[in-house]
Design an enzyme around this catalytic site. Structure first.
Site, PDB file in Angstrom:
ATOM      1  CG  HIS A 111       5.529  -5.656  -4.699  1.00  0.00           C
ATOM      2  ND1 HIS A 111       4.267  -5.510  -4.162  1.00  0.00           N
ATOM      3  CD2 HIS A 111       6.203  -4.547  -4.345  1.00  0.00           C
ATOM      4  CE1 HIS A 111       4.187  -4.356  -3.528  1.00  0.00           C
ATOM      5  NE2 HIS A 111       5.355  -3.750  -3.629  1.00  0.00           N
ATOM      6  CG  ASP A 161     -14.998  -7.874 -21.780  1.00  0.00           C
ATOM      7  OD1 ASP A 161     -14.318  -8.868 -22.058  1.00  0.00           O
ATOM      8  OD2 ASP A 161     -14.558  -6.718 -21.763  1.00  0.00           O
ATOM      9  CE  LYS A 177     -11.023  -8.130 -23.750  1.00  0.00           C
ATOM     10  NZ  LYS A 177     -12.176  -7.281 -23.541  1.00  0.00           N
ATOM     11  CD  GLU A 218       2.604  -8.428  -5.460  1.00  0.00           C
ATOM     12  OE1 GLU A 218       3.367  -9.206  -4.877  1.00  0.00           O
ATOM     13  OE2 GLU A 218       2.369  -7.281  -5.049  1.00  0.00           O
ATOM     14  CB  CYS A 278       5.184  -4.083   0.190  1.00  0.00           C
ATOM     15  SG  CYS A 278       5.916  -2.472  -0.052  1.00  0.00           S
ATOM     16  CE1 TYR A 279       1.331   1.141   5.595  1.00  0.00           C
ATOM     17  CE2 TYR A 279      -0.517  -0.392   5.559  1.00  0.00           C
ATOM     18  CZ  TYR A 279       0.081   0.752   6.058  1.00  0.00           C
ATOM     19  OH  TYR A 279      -0.566   1.509   7.005  1.00  0.00           O
ATOM     20  N   GLY A 309       0.846  -1.193   0.000  1.00  0.00           N
ATOM     21  CA  GLY A 309       0.000   0.000   0.000  1.00  0.00           C
ATOM     22  C   GLY A 309       0.876   1.236   0.000  1.00  0.00           C
TER      23      GLY A 309
END
Ligand code: XMP
Length: 517
Positions: free
Chosen positions: A174, A232, A373, A176, A84-85, A57
């Site tokens: 991170h 979509d 997507k 991710e 992280c945060y 964050g």
């Protein structure tokens, strides 16, 4: 989803990567849900998480206004991963020392692994160095008592910390983001080595969950679904058809901003294969007259969004018992349209999010709101939709309104349609259509001088925008072969009256965006 399905709860502290965490967890085959960091401890306990991940964050833990964390998360009995945060908060709760760092670290860093850790299993051992992605202002200066420190960087001594006995693992970097070497495996190690979860979740179970939830929410009411011809909204319509059958009414609106033959193919396909109660509304004049004289991109987006909703509401009034409007909103639409307290500023108002009027008679149903997507394409394949639909390039809700730069007029829209059809056909014929994310024409609000035959011409410029991407969050311009570019350019200039110049857009996102407006 059965009642006992394992679930990872991700608490969102405002990082722009929170969804990526959820996506990586889902890709690993584990169901995940994102909840706001302010969730009450009771609600969190009710969720019965099998594991908890605290996101990064933008705040600083030393700021009294910054979001906090109840220490009760550590007595939930499930493993916790702080990123992280999230790590800084855990460090603080457990008695470590955190403070704003003198050296803020952004971007790549070399992570030196100091000791074995279950998170690094199969990725790196003591003495190895990993390239990781950092983005932080605060630093843990001292890990809490009893915590191991399995990694450091040049800038921070505590780049990871863990108390395996308490099930707490923390990473300053991170895992991710794709730039972190071994990041995916590190997250999987948390899921499978630390939390001992089973990879049983799939797109098929996503569909089942959505169907069940929509049925519960809608009850005996009716739903209208706005179809745009793209993947979509088609996926939403088919999903809701499975869930609600006759209670679903679909509306396809021709707004005069569609590409050549746009939608016809899809509408025909849907009519043949599904009984969607589909109505086809011709509203070209309504849209174009409202857009007359408007050149500001956000204003165009707002007008298109509002007009769509008005038409949907009008149509809905003609059907008794309609309470909901279903839309194919995706995650990138949500974060680019919503300015939260976090780092994501409003980039563009994507029409099915930011373009909504303040007051709406209908409540929204957006089953794809958390997906990217490529995940929607997986859902589409799972639902058995045909390739031509699954692999169709994205087309924005405001349509050609944001591809004809500046003010719109019907002649310009027609030029754009013809140029766009040539781009589409050539990308298809060369096989490039399926290798890229999107390829289209943009009409510029200017004329330039040319020479055709022996005549001077003074005509429009078309720009070619062709990009590669996996999720539209970042993109790079596609390196099409010269011959293909020449062919597209020659065909547009020779075949489309009113165009005497074609230029190529060679910008990436960021700093540009994919669409020009
Ligand atoms: P940008 O231009 O923001 O686009 O880089 C990212 C992706 O989103 C599509 N796009 C939209 N899709 N409504 C949509 O449904 C919109 O208002 C909208 N604006 C952009 C764009 O085509 C690209 O794939």
């Amino acid at each position: 989803m059965t009642q006992k399905q394992q679930k990872v709860v991700i608490l969102d502290f405002g990082s722009q990567y929170t969804q990526l965490i959820a996506r990586r967890v889902r890709e690993a085959g584990v169901y995940s849900e994102i909840h706001p960091c302010g969730i009450s401890p009771d609600r969190l306990e009710e969720l019965e998480p099998s594991a908890l991940i605290l996101s990064g964050g933008p705040a600083s833990v030393s700021d009294p206004e910054s979001p906090g964390l109840e220490s009760s998360v550590l007595s939930l009995g499930c493993p916790v991963l702080g990123i992280c945060y999230g790590m800084q908060l855990l460090a603080r709760i457990c008695g470590g020392r955190v403070q704003p760092s003198e050296n803020r670290e952004y971007g790549r860093a070399d992570l030196e692994v100091l000791q074995d850790s279950p998170l690094f299993k199969g990725v790196a051992g003591p003495g190895d160095v990993l390239k990781v992605w950092m983005s932080h202002g605060d630093t843990v200066l001292e890990a809490p008592e009893g915590f191991a420190v399995p990694a450091r960087t040049d800038q921070v001594d505590v780049a990871a910390m863990a108390h395996p006995g308490r099930g707490v693992h923390c990473l300053q970097f991170h895992p991710e983001v794709s730039h972190t070497e071994g990041g995916d495996r590190i997250l999987r190690n948390f899921l499978f080595e630390v939390a001992r979860l089973q990879p049983t979740w799939s797109m098929a179970s996503f569909i089942d969950t959505q169907i069940r939830e929509v049925r519960e929410r809608v009850g005996s009411s009716k739903v209208v679904c706005g179809l745009s011809g793209g993947i979509d909204s088609t996926v939403v319509a088919v999903l809701l058809h499975e869930a609600l059958g006759e209670q679903l009414h679909c509306i396809f609106v021709d707004n005069g901003l569609l590409r050549a033959d746009e939608g016809e193919e899809v509408v025909q396909y849907l009519r043949r294969h599904f009984d969607l109660n589909l109505s086809y509304v011709q509203a070209q004049d309504e849209f174009l007259s409202r857009l007359e004289g408007v050149s500001d991109p956000e204003e165009k987006r707002r007008i298109v969004g509002n007009t769509f909703i008005e038409i949907f509401e009008r149509e809905a009034r003609s059907i008794s018992g309609v309470r909901y409007l279903a839309q194919g909103t995706l995650y990138p639409d949500v974060i680019e349209s919503v300015s939260s307290k976090g780092p994501s500023a409003v980039i563009k108002s994507h029409h099915n999010v930011g373009g909504l009027p303040e007051r709406m008679d209908l409540e929204l149903i957006e089953p794809l709101r958390e997906l990217f997507k490529d995940e929607v394409r997986k859902v589409a394949l799972e639902l058995g939709l045909p390739d031509f639909l699954v692999w169709r390039h994205p087309f924005p809700g405001p349509g050609l309104a944001i591809r004809m730069i500046g003010q719109l007029d019907s002649q310009g829209l027609e030029i754009l349609r013809q140029a766009d059809r040539i781009v589409h056909n050539e990308l298809m014929a060369s096989g490039w259509y399926f290798k890229i994310w999107q390829g289209f024409a943009v009409l510029l609000p200017m004329k330039t001088v040319g020479v055709m035959g022996d005549e001077r011409t003074y005509e429009h410029v078309v720009a070619l925008r062709v990009v590669e991407s996996t999720d539209a969050m970042t993109a790079d311009w596609a390196k099409l072969p010269d011959e293909l570019l020449s062919k597209i350019s020659n065909r547009i200039i020779n075949e489309v009256r009113g165009v005497n110049r074609v230029v190529l857009d060679i910008s990436s996102k960021p700093p540009s965006t994919i669409e020009w407006e």
